[in-house]
Design a protein around this motif. Structure first.
Motif, PDB file in Angstrom:
ATOM      1  N   GLN A 218       0.830  -1.201   0.000  1.00 33.02           N
ATOM      2  CA  GLN A 218       0.000   0.000   0.000  1.00 33.02           C
ATOM      3  C   GLN A 218       0.871   1.260   0.000  1.00 33.02           C
ATOM      4  N   ARG A 219       0.601   2.155  -0.934  1.00 34.08           N
ATOM      5  CA  ARG A 219       1.389   3.385  -1.024  1.00 34.08           C
ATOM      6  C   ARG A 219       0.641   4.540  -0.375  1.00 34.08           C
ATOM      7  N   LYS A 220       1.416   5.549  -0.003  1.00 37.02           N
ATOM      8  CA  LYS A 220       0.791   6.785   0.462  1.00 37.02           C
ATOM      9  C   LYS A 220       0.993   7.842  -0.615  1.00 37.02           C
ATOM     10  N   GLU A 239      13.959  13.324  -8.239  1.00 37.07           N
ATOM     11  CA  GLU A 239      13.783  11.869  -8.341  1.00 37.07           C
ATOM     12  C   GLU A 239      12.492  11.375  -7.700  1.00 37.07           C
ATOM     13  N   LEU A 240      11.797  12.274  -7.012  1.00 37.87           N
ATOM     14  CA  LEU A 240      10.542  11.863  -6.366  1.00 37.87           C
ATOM     15  C   LEU A 240       9.441  11.583  -7.401  1.00 37.87           C
ATOM     16  N   GLN A 255       6.212   4.487  -1.126  1.00 39.09           N
ATOM     17  CA  GLN A 255       5.932   3.189  -0.527  1.00 39.09           C
ATOM     18  C   GLN A 255       7.062   2.884   0.462  1.00 39.09           C
ATOM     19  N   GLY A 256       6.913   3.401   1.661  1.00 41.62           N
ATOM     20  CA  GLY A 256       7.877   3.073   2.708  1.00 41.62           C
ATOM     21  C   GLY A 256       9.068   4.015   2.847  1.00 41.62           C
ATOM     22  N   SER A 274      -0.648  17.068   2.823  1.00 49.10           N
ATOM     23  CA  SER A 274      -1.721  16.158   3.260  1.00 49.10           C
ATOM     24  C   SER A 274      -1.422  14.783   2.675  1.00 49.10           C
ATOM     25  N   ALA A 275      -1.855  13.730   3.395  1.00 41.99           N
ATOM     26  CA  ALA A 275      -1.526  12.359   2.946  1.00 41.99           C
ATOM     27  C   ALA A 275      -2.789  11.520   2.778  1.00 41.99           C
ATOM     28  N   ASP A 276      -2.821  10.724   1.690  1.00 42.70           N
ATOM     29  CA  ASP A 276      -3.922   9.765   1.466  1.00 42.70           C
ATOM     30  C   ASP A 276      -3.317   8.381   1.361  1.00 42.70           C
ATOM     31  N   ASP A 277      -3.953   7.401   2.047  1.00 43.54           N
ATOM     32  CA  ASP A 277      -3.540   6.011   1.840  1.00 43.54           C
ATOM     33  C   ASP A 277      -4.153   5.516   0.548  1.00 43.54           C
TER      34      ASP A 277
END
Ligand SMILES: Nc1ncnc2c1ncn2[C@@H]1O[C@H](COP(=O)(O)OP(=O)(O)OP(=O)(O)O)[C@@H](O)[C@H]1O
Length: 293
Positions: A218-220, A239-240, A255-256, A274-277
């Motif tokens: 699962q990525r954020k 590189e992101l 992812q991690g 802000s972050a979404d799973d």
């Protein structure tokens, strides 16, 4: 406990299932996912010995489900997609009839299940809502305490509260070492109950996945808003590998590994994060939609 090997059934209209293979181990909850008409019920009907395979086989506890259908079926609690009720019966009448067929005389477990699912079994079935009928079906499936449960869309017609209650029932039975195969359209249900799941599409298994592994994949997704347009341009080159959302916001999927993310952002003026799973459903759908599968 359940083994399906190259199971094939082609109907004259060209539909059906082709080379379906998977195993379900003791104590495992296995989900069977797929859109309407993909072959879930056809596979399950073979497991119940209602159809002779054109090719391949299905076994329950090592018993061929076509050759030894009665013996194989005796280990199973089966909830069909659509239950055939007889007219003029109450819930109690129906459960008495099924208990007679199952050879179950002790009513304690049945009473506990009725209490848990909260319905009045004295109601005539013709007056019951779809959800209430489904509850009668669930009691009929669980009351003889089988080792294996085969459930065809068990929560269809149940409201969200009852779906939750049903999930807790499955988890309790899993704790007791019971084995489950259940078809579903509901990813939430699969995510909360299953160890593994198979996706079937056009009669073929498209993927079999370990749900716990999917959870680690699962990525954020981080939405990062910056104060300067030139910073946005610089980060887009980094590189992101972000996606541009608008003039000041980029979306970065991770992812991690957060180190590079923090290092890169530390060089800029960040206004908001802000972050979404990413949902498990999304990960599944990625597999589902991949052409090569
Ligand atoms: N006896 C039959 N004769 C001809 N075609 C059939 C027969 N049974 C099923 N089919 C077809 O085979 C395909 C698979 O049907 P199946 O009922 O197994 O799908 P399903 O995945 O259970 O769908 P749903 O989610 O709608 O219940 C469908 O296209 C269906 O129309």
């Amino acid at each position: 406990m359940i083994q399906i090997e190259n199971l094939t059934q082609q109907f004259s209209n060209g539909k059906g299932i082709s080379d379906v293979s998977f195993n379900v181990e003791k104590g495992e909850v296995f989900g069977f996912l797929g859109p309407n008409g993909s072959g879930k019920s056809t596979t399950i009907r073979h497991l119940m010995g209602y159809m002779k395979p054109q090719k391949g086989y299905a076994t329950i506890k090592g018993l061929d489900t076509w050759e030894k259908q009665a013996e194989a079926r005796s280990h199973v609690g089966y909830l069909p997609g659509e239950i055939a009720f007889l007219d003029g019966m109450t819930g109690h009448d129906f459960l008495n009839m099924i208990a007679g067929m199952q050879g179950v005389h002790n009513k304690q477990r049945r009473t506990e299940l009725i209490d848990k699912l909260q319905f009045n079994p004295k109601t005539p079935i013709r007056k019951m809502s779809k959800g209430m009928k489904q509850k009668v079906g669930i009691v009929a499936t669980f009351m003889h305490d089988p080792d294996i449960y085969i459930l065809d869309e068990p929560t269809s017609g149940l409201d969200p509260l009852m779906q939750k209650l049903f999930i807790s029932l499955v988890l309790e039975e899993k704790e007791r070492g019971k084995t489950f195969l259940m078809s579903s359209h509901s990813f939430a249900e699969i995510e909360r109950t299953c160890d593994r799941a198979a996706i079937i599409r056009d009669g073929k298994i498209a993927a079999t996945r370990n749900i716990h592994e999917l959870q680690t994949m699962q990525r954020k997704a981080f939405n990062v808003t910056l104060t300067e347009k030139k910073d946005v341009e610089a980060i887009l080159e980094s590189e992101l590998k972000p996606e541009k959302i608008d003039d000041f916001t980029v979306s970065i999927k991770l992812q991690g590994n957060y180190d590079a993310f923090i290092d890169t952002l530390s060089g800029y003026h960040v206004k908001n994060i802000s972050a979404d799973d990413q949902s498990l459903e999304q990960i599944f759908m990625d597999y589902y939609n991949r052409e090569e599968l």
